[in-house]
Design a protein around this motif. Structure first.
Motif, mmCIF file in Angstrom:
data_model
loop_
_atom_site.group_PDB
_atom_site.id
_atom_site.type_symbol
_atom_site.label_atom_id
_atom_site.label_comp_id
_atom_site.label_asym_id
_atom_site.label_seq_id
_atom_site.Cartn_x
_atom_site.Cartn_y
_atom_site.Cartn_z
ATOM 1 N N GLY A 171 -13.218 9.129 -3.342
ATOM 2 C CA GLY A 171 -14.223 8.626 -2.416
ATOM 3 C C GLY A 171 -15.633 8.643 -2.933
ATOM 4 N N HIS A 172 -15.864 9.209 -4.121
ATOM 5 C CA HIS A 172 -17.195 9.257 -4.710
ATOM 6 C C HIS A 172 -17.403 7.985 -5.544
ATOM 7 C CE1 HIS A 172 -17.912 13.761 -4.176
ATOM 8 N NE2 HIS A 172 -16.695 13.548 -3.715
ATOM 9 N N PRO A 173 -18.289 7.096 -5.140
ATOM 10 C CA PRO A 173 -18.470 5.838 -5.872
ATOM 11 C C PRO A 173 -18.883 6.039 -7.327
ATOM 12 C CG PRO A 173 -19.499 5.709 -3.715
ATOM 13 C CD PRO A 173 -19.107 7.138 -3.905
ATOM 14 N N ALA A 174 -19.633 7.107 -7.620
ATOM 15 C CA ALA A 174 -20.152 7.308 -8.974
ATOM 16 C C ALA A 174 -19.203 8.082 -9.875
ATOM 17 C CB ALA A 174 -21.505 8.018 -8.909
ATOM 18 N N GLU A 175 -18.076 8.517 -9.348
ATOM 19 C CA GLU A 175 -17.129 9.288 -10.139
ATOM 20 C C GLU A 175 -15.796 8.552 -10.234
ATOM 21 O OE1 GLU A 175 -16.883 13.444 -9.194
ATOM 22 O OE2 GLU A 175 -18.847 13.416 -8.203
ATOM 23 N N THR A 176 -14.955 8.996 -11.152
ATOM 24 C CA THR A 176 -13.640 8.375 -11.333
ATOM 25 C C THR A 176 -12.566 9.355 -10.888
ATOM 26 O OG1 THR A 176 -14.442 7.095 -13.222
ATOM 27 C CG2 THR A 176 -12.051 7.294 -12.958
ATOM 28 N N PRO A 177 -11.938 9.078 -9.748
ATOM 29 C CA PRO A 177 -10.914 10.000 -9.250
ATOM 30 C C PRO A 177 -9.580 9.801 -9.963
ATOM 31 C CG PRO A 177 -11.064 8.132 -7.795
ATOM 32 C CD PRO A 177 -12.118 7.927 -8.860
ATOM 33 N N ARG A 178 -8.670 10.714 -9.710
ATOM 34 C CA ARG A 178 -7.301 10.548 -10.169
ATOM 35 C C ARG A 178 -6.376 11.157 -9.130
ATOM 36 N NH1 ARG A 178 -6.080 14.913 -15.076
ATOM 37 N NH2 ARG A 178 -5.879 16.754 -13.743
ATOM 38 N N ASN A 179 -5.120 10.827 -9.203
ATOM 39 C CA ASN A 179 -4.152 11.422 -8.303
ATOM 40 C C ASN A 179 -4.047 12.919 -8.566
ATOM 41 O OD1 ASN A 179 -3.187 10.001 -10.692
ATOM 42 N ND2 ASN A 179 -1.150 10.785 -10.229
ATOM 43 N N LEU A 180 -3.850 13.683 -7.498
ATOM 44 C CA LEU A 180 -3.822 15.137 -7.624
ATOM 45 C C LEU A 180 -2.568 15.602 -8.355
ATOM 46 C CD1 LEU A 180 -5.386 17.703 -6.842
ATOM 47 C CD2 LEU A 180 -4.007 17.784 -4.747
ATOM 48 N N TYR A 194 -1.054 10.393 -14.669
ATOM 49 C CA TYR A 194 -2.272 10.373 -13.874
ATOM 50 C C TYR A 194 -2.950 9.009 -13.954
ATOM 51 C CZ TYR A 194 -1.963 15.455 -13.466
ATOM 52 O OH TYR A 194 -1.542 16.727 -13.182
ATOM 53 N N ILE A 195 -3.494 8.586 -12.819
ATOM 54 C CA ILE A 195 -4.309 7.368 -12.783
ATOM 55 C C ILE A 195 -5.716 7.759 -13.204
ATOM 56 C CG2 ILE A 195 -5.157 5.470 -11.366
ATOM 57 C CD1 ILE A 195 -2.873 6.224 -9.357
ATOM 58 N N THR A 196 -6.169 7.222 -14.298
ATOM 59 C CA THR A 196 -7.498 7.579 -14.812
ATOM 60 C C THR A 196 -8.441 6.382 -14.865
ATOM 61 O OG1 THR A 196 -6.722 7.255 -17.085
ATOM 62 C CG2 THR A 196 -6.584 9.487 -16.183
ATOM 63 N N ASP A 197 -7.957 5.233 -14.427
ATOM 64 C CA ASP A 197 -8.795 4.025 -14.431
ATOM 65 C C ASP A 197 -8.346 3.137 -13.278
ATOM 66 O OD1 ASP A 197 -10.773 2.317 -15.199
ATOM 67 O OD2 ASP A 197 -9.665 1.443 -16.879
ATOM 68 N N TRP A 198 -9.289 2.384 -12.733
ATOM 69 C CA TRP A 198 -9.019 1.575 -11.553
ATOM 70 C C TRP A 198 -9.545 0.168 -11.740
ATOM 71 C CZ3 TRP A 198 -6.408 4.187 -7.642
ATOM 72 C CH2 TRP A 198 -6.358 5.583 -7.788
ATOM 73 N N ILE A 211 0.856 -1.188 0.000
ATOM 74 C CA ILE A 211 0.000 0.000 0.000
ATOM 75 C C ILE A 211 0.890 1.235 0.000
ATOM 76 C CG2 ILE A 211 -1.780 1.325 1.215
ATOM 77 C CD1 ILE A 211 -2.685 -1.264 2.551
ATOM 78 N N GLN A 212 0.564 2.183 -0.858
ATOM 79 C CA GLN A 212 1.162 3.509 -0.783
ATOM 80 C C GLN A 212 0.027 4.510 -0.619
ATOM 81 O OE1 GLN A 212 2.721 5.526 -4.295
ATOM 82 N NE2 GLN A 212 1.981 3.857 -5.597
ATOM 83 N N THR A 213 0.364 5.762 -0.339
ATOM 84 C CA THR A 213 -0.679 6.771 -0.151
ATOM 85 C C THR A 213 -0.333 8.025 -0.932
ATOM 86 O OG1 THR A 213 -1.936 8.048 1.494
ATOM 87 C CG2 THR A 213 0.397 7.645 1.976
ATOM 88 N N MET A 214 -1.360 8.695 -1.412
ATOM 89 C CA MET A 214 -1.172 9.933 -2.167
ATOM 90 C C MET A 214 -2.463 10.754 -2.145
ATOM 91 S SD MET A 214 -1.246 8.543 -6.134
ATOM 92 C CE MET A 214 -0.140 7.170 -5.849
ATOM 93 N N LEU A 215 -2.339 12.018 -2.497
ATOM 94 C CA LEU A 215 -3.505 12.887 -2.586
ATOM 95 C C LEU A 215 -4.270 12.618 -3.879
ATOM 96 C CD1 LEU A 215 -2.066 16.334 -1.408
ATOM 97 C CD2 LEU A 215 -3.531 14.778 -0.095
ATOM 98 N N GLY A 216 -5.601 12.704 -3.787
ATOM 99 C CA GLY A 216 -6.443 12.563 -4.958
ATOM 100 C C GLY A 216 -7.212 13.848 -5.223
#
Length: 226
Positions: free
Chosen positions: A103-112, A189-193, A93-98
């Motif tokens: 945290g929004h289930p209906a949206e697709t986040p990416r790293n900040l 950027y992470i655009t898919d999970w 596990i690593q950690t980073m800002l998004g």
């Protein structure tokens, strides 16, 4: 723990899945709260970006401490990326800002912030050409050094967090998720999970300053570790 404003979370499934990965909401929540405590150590006299750096260091430290004490994981550094890794060296596990979609289930986040070359390779899932890069840098733990097996490298999950404030509200809200990324795009950027586990919202109250005449022992930040 606040109700999830983005839709009801299946907490039973969440706790079960976290246990399968080798972690817990207790450990993750404490890491998020300690990250907020670190964030608040920055003053106007610090350099720009100090709050984010302090928050990251405190969050990483608490995450590593929790994983080590509760699950026997090790501190690790792979390709100059700080991780916590399980004893089998199969999950890390690593950690980073998004961004604000974190945290929004209906949206697709990416790293900040975009990942650099090492971060991009670390998040690549599979691919024979990537394995040589992993093998070139051993997995390090304090006082130890573990060389990854030829065709094996840890599956790297991301504790993605986003700090939000609301007008007229002194409370800080952290939206977060523990998610397994697909490789980054060319911009880093992470655009898919592959899999996302949105986590409950964590609220941190305002800073409490000591009364006048009281010897300050540092700022007191209400933190409920539950």
């Amino acid at each position: 723990m606040l109700p999830d404003p983005h839709g009801d979370l299946d907490l039973h499934r969440l706790h079960s899945r976290l246990a399968q990965i080798g972690t817990s909401w207790r450990v993750l929540e404490r890491a998020i709260r300690m990250g907020e405590a670190g964030w608040r150590q920055a003053t106007p006299n610090h350099s720009a970006g100090a709050a984010g750096r302090f928050g990251y260091e405190a969050r990483l430290s608490a995450l590593r401490e929790g994983q080590k004490s509760e699950f026997g994981w090790d501190n690790a550094r792979l390709m100059q990326i700080d991780l916590t890794v399980n004893p089998e060296r199969t999950t890390a596990i690593q950690t980073m800002l998004g961004n604000s979609a974190t945290g929004h289930p209906a949206e697709t986040p990416r790293n900040l912030h975009p990942r650099g070359p090492n971060g991009q390779v670390l998040l690549a899932q599979g691919g024979g050409d990537q394995l040589a890069l992993f093998d070139a840098e051993p997995l390090r733990a304090p006082g130890d050094e573990v060389q990854l097996d030829g065709a094996d490298h840890p599956e790297v999950w991301v504790l993605l967090v986003n700090r939000m404030t609301r007008p007229g509200d002194d409370t800080v809200y952290w939206h977060s998720e523990l998610s397994l990324p697909r490789p980054t795009n060319e911009q880093g950027y992470i655009t898919d999970w592959i899999e996302r586990l949105p986590l409950p919202v964590v609220a941190a109250g305002p800073v409490v300053f000591p009364d006048e005449g009281e010897v300050p022992g540092g700022l007191v930040i209400p933190v409920d570790f539950r």
